[in-house]
Design an enzyme around this catalytic site. Structure first.
Site, PDB file in Angstrom:
ATOM      1  N   SER A 121       0.801  -1.221   0.000  1.00 26.82           N
ATOM      2  CA  SER A 121       0.000   0.000   0.000  1.00 26.82           C
ATOM      3  C   SER A 121       0.841   1.281   0.000  1.00 26.82           C
ATOM      4  CB  SER A 121      -0.959   0.022   1.194  1.00 26.82           C
ATOM      5  OG  SER A 121      -0.263   0.271   2.389  1.00 26.82           O
ATOM      6  N   LYS A 158       1.222   4.129   7.138  1.00 25.58           N
ATOM      7  CA  LYS A 158       0.432   4.957   6.214  1.00 25.58           C
ATOM      8  C   LYS A 158       0.857   6.411   6.322  1.00 25.58           C
ATOM      9  CE  LYS A 158      -2.552   1.764   4.741  1.00 25.58           C
ATOM     10  NZ  LYS A 158      -1.681   0.633   5.032  1.00 25.58           N
TER      11      LYS A 158
END
Length: 197
Positions: A121, A158
């Site tokens: 991701s 993230k």
């Protein structure tokens, strides 16, 4: 955290490194005394303690034979690898001390550790599956920082986004959805990526 050391301590450290490379084990306190022209073993013990506290030596009991340099002769600071974190959907945070990785930036202060990335991701910012991220332990982060965040008992890597409609943990790969970060706990800020191949 690596601290400044005196010229004498640097000489002792260099001697321990060179001796260890040559013999396969560190020198004794008496050998350090002889090399440094010091009479008192307690003086050597005091220097060894300082070197250990400063992060240049690791070991136990202040016995010099049990102490070893934390790097080669160049003494590059190292940070512990504490396990895995996901760069995909959050997974259970597992803390397991599994080795060390060199990181020059660890001299600047603060606690650092490394985590192995699982998932894709964050490939948009060059963090690939299998990479190690070097993290500075911190409970706060700025908007746009790449963070390690804990959601309940799951950790994820993230980009932090704080907007008028809340806190978001954003992937850097369009194949993954943003995660609502409301109530997440920041564990640290990613400072570097280390690739072993």
């Amino acid at each position: 955290m690596m601290k400044k050391i005196s010229a004498k301590q640097q000489r002792i450290l260099d001697f321990i490194s060179e001796f260890s490379l040559e013999h396969g084990y560190p020198p004794s306190v008496r050998e350090i005394c002889a090399e440094m022209d010091l009479r008192s073993p307690s003086t050597v013990h005091a220097h060894l303690k300082k070197l250990q506290e400063a992060g240049y030596l690791e070991g136990s009991d202040h016995k010099s034979r049990a102490l070893s340099p934390t790097g080669g002769p160049s003494m590059v600071p190292r940070v512990p690898i504490l396990g895995r974190v996901t760069a995909g959907m959050p997974i259970l945070a597992v803390e397991e001390h599994i080795g060390y990785v060199p990181f020059e930036g660890a001299v600047g202060g603060g606690e650092y550790y490394a985590l192995r990335i699982r998932g894709e991701s964050m490939i948009g910012v060059g963090i690939m599956d299998g990479d190690l991220v070097i993290v500075r332990q911190d409970l706060s982060a700025r908007n746009g920082d790449i963070v390690i965040a804990l959601l309940e008992d799951e950790a994820t890597c993230k980009t932090l986004s704080v907007t008028s409609d809340g806190v978001w943990l954003l992937p850097e790969n369009p194949a993954y959805p943003p995660i609502d970060g409301t109530g997440c706990q920041i564990l640290g800020v990613v400072k570097a990526v280390y690739r072993e191949y």
